[in-house]
Design an enzyme around this catalytic site. Structure first.
Site, PDB file in Angstrom:
ATOM      1  N   ASP A 183     -10.287  11.663  -0.341  1.00  0.00           N
ATOM      2  CA  ASP A 183     -11.073  13.072  -0.857  1.00  0.00           C
ATOM      3  C   ASP A 183     -10.099  14.006  -1.431  1.00  0.00           C
ATOM      4  OD1 ASP A 183     -13.833  14.249  -0.926  1.00  0.00           O
ATOM      5  OD2 ASP A 183     -12.895  15.627   0.177  1.00  0.00           O
ATOM      6  N   GLU A 185       1.739  -2.683   6.858  1.00  0.00           N
ATOM      7  CA  GLU A 185       2.081  -2.746   8.157  1.00  0.00           C
ATOM      8  C   GLU A 185       0.976  -3.739   8.637  1.00  0.00           C
ATOM      9  OE1 GLU A 185       3.156   0.231  10.930  1.00  0.00           O
ATOM     10  OE2 GLU A 185       4.187   1.073   9.733  1.00  0.00           O
TER      11      GLU A 185
END
Ligand code: ISL
Length: 559
Positions: free
Chosen positions: A235, A287
């Site tokens: 956002d 990751e």
């Protein structure tokens, strides 16, 4: 003088053997899912209310996910469902790592993702890092602490200006109207410092100059990545860092450019240090297994600046708001498509295409210019044209039903803070957030079983309800279903784009994607189209007998 009569021929024609400019964008074989994805935005409060409290809920989404699988969408993006006082539709988050009881529980969320995974749908959630709710524990602690304390340093507190500090620290305006600063009260009731909120006063901005804020959001990212979300829509992704010294700004509060005040000069948007945040987040996503993504909600213009958000070490996608805001004007649309593909190609990122979301009037309303039937015709044609463009697509819940905005919500039922903060001058965004119609014959069109939803629905939505449309082969829902499935089958998302030579300078959009010719008549007259088999048509008559009427679109495979 007789009335002016148009002398333009009633029927113009595209050549029966069309030629095309050199490809503006070439097909690719990079199979990363997000380069050609269709992502469906769910606005949870208005999707489906399973427990009958008038508010949509996570269980309601889970119960209807098969309907979205039926649309061949790759992923859903869910607007916020976190703990929130709902002063700004959940974009005022009080706890980033929990579900608001109105929507359910974390277990409901896990059930939702499990069902989605079964159906082959990825789940993207909304991350709101620019500000939280004034009900967030961190902000409450900041209010309770002294000026200059570590608690206050999580947010942007400043002393006021003027002899008694009664003027705000600078002239910034809230997106929703009024000052972007609110003054606090000290324990003894005397006026205290001011805090910054680019949106509502219940949405204090975080201080992204503070490493503790970075650490907090990395924790939040990992919390949801561990819960198996495929990514985040971020956002106001361009607002996190503010220019040093918080200088006054005389341009638009949303940072969009005007002639006098280009957006790149706005001190609250687009600061360089923001990019390091997304580089870090991208490495965190890396990751995790699966191809997880970040999508920027950044009202940055022009497109050549926006693409700085999607360089290959930062976000994967950014909403294309230039496209969302295109007027009903073929020349302008051609220009925006060209600029978009060139800009995003220059950094190796996919373009996204989007026509509606929870912040703007729905495209069936925008394009209708107060004529609902024209609006629906145009929305169908515009959507079909969009679904043939190479890149990613975002859909907003209800557009597959051809929903218009609810234009006559009584003022006392309005919820968007914009309405109150501008004294009713801007009605706000409630019109596009109305609960979805599922079943024509049930109360509230099957949205929920209570006395009514959190916003009223228009009285004439029975024919737009999903079940009415399922039964009608010519419905907007079935148009989306078949176009979305063909888009996938024909590989249009990973495809190419070459403009048709003889549509240059006309009211017609015409291009080739792979071997599919797309023709979209935005003009006032019928046009003749080349001979070919009709693969998809916005209307039953589109392309029939070689003629395409105004406000129609057709996909052809040329003979
Ligand atoms: O709503 C707009 C135009 O009508 C946009 O300017 C919008 O406010 C801006 O793009 C940021 O929007 C996002 O953050 C807001 C939230 O109210 C919006 O719903 C959200 O999409 C604050 O969190």
């Amino acid at each position: 003088m007789p009335n002016a009569v148009s002398l333009a021929p009633a029927v113009s024609a595209l050549s029966p053997a069309p030629t095309f400019h050199a490809p503006l964008h070439t097909a690719h074989d990079d199979d990363a899912w997000w380069r050609s994805s269709v992502i469906y935005q769910v606005y949870p409060r208005s999707f489906r209310d399973l427990n009958g409290d008038g508010q949509g809920d996570l269980a309601g989404i889970t119960a209807e996910l098969h309907q979205l699988a039926d649309l061949s969408v790759d992923a859903i993006w869910m607007s916020p469902f976190y703990t929130s006082p709902q002063r700004d539709g959940g974009y005022d988050v009080a706890d980033y790592c929990d579900v608001d009881p109105m929507f359910g529980t974390l277990e409901d969320f896990d059930r939702l993702t499990a069902r989605a995974t079964k159906l082959g749908i990825k789940v993207i959630i909304d991350l709101v890092p620019n500000h939280c709710s004034s009900e967030h524990a961190l902000f409450k602690a900041a209010l309770a602490a002294e000026p200059g304390s570590p608690e206050r340093a999580m947010f942007i507190f400043r002393d006021g200006t003027g002899p008694d500090g009664s003027n705000p620290p600078n002239n910034w305006q809230s997106h929703f109207g009024g000052s972007a600063w609110t003054r606090t009260l000290n324990d003894d009731g005397t006026p205290g410092q001011w805090y910054l909120h680019l949106f509502d006063s219940s949405q204090p901005d975080f201080n992204w100059d503070n490493p503790a804020v970075h650490a907090e959001f990395e924790r939040i990212l990992r919390f949801w990545l561990d819960r198996n979300v495929t990514g985040f829509r971020v956002d106001v992704a361009h607002a996190l860092v503010k220019a040093e010294g918080l200088p006054d700004w005389h341009g638009r509060p949303d940072g969009c450019s005007t002639e006098e005040h280009p957006g790149h000069a706005a001190p609250m948007f687009g600061q360089r240090a923001i990019h390091d945040i997304y580089r870090r987040w991208r490495s965190i996503l890396g990751e995790y297994d699966g191809d997880r993504i970040l999508c920027a909600e950044a009202t940055i213009d022009p497109l050549s600046r926006l693409v700085n958000w999607v360089r290959n070490d930062q976000m994967h996608q950014a909403f294309n708001f230039a496209y969302l805001h295109h007027p009903w004007d073929a020349a302008r649309l051609r220009e925006i498509i060209t600029d978009s593909l060139q800009a995003f190609d220059s950094v190796g990122a996919p373009t996204t295409w989007v026509l509606s979301n929870h912040d703007v009037p729905r495209h069936a309303t925008r394009f209708g210019e107060e004529r609902p039937e024209v609006g629906l015709d145009r929305a169908r044609a515009a959507s079909l044209a969009m679904l043939a463009l190479p890149g990613g697509v975002y859909l907003y819940q209800g557009e597959e039903l051809g929903l218009p905005d609810h234009l006559t919500i009584p003022d006392e039922l309005r919820q968007d803070p914009t309405f109150v903060r501008t004294g009713g001058e801007r009605v706000g965004r409630d019109g596009c957030r109305v609960p979805l119609p599922w079943r024509a014959d049930e109360p509230h069109y099957g949205f929920g079983s209570n006395d009514g939803g959190w916003l009223p629905q228009p009285e004439d939505w029975a024919t737009l309800a999903r079940d009415s449309q399922q039964a009608d082969p010519a419905s907007t829902l079935n148009l989306y279903r078949s176009a979305l499935s063909l888009r996938k089958e024909l590989g249009l998302g990973a495809g190419s784009l070459s403009w048709a030579v003889d549509a240059d300078g006309t009211d017609t959009i015409a291009f080739l994607n792979n071997d599919v010719m797309v023709i979209f008549n935005m003009g006032q007259s019928d046009i003749n189209v080349p001979a070919g088999s009709v693969l998809a048509a916005s209307h039953a008559d589109a392309g029939a007998d070689g003629v395409l009427a105004p406000n129609r679109c057709v996909w052809l495979r040329l003979n």
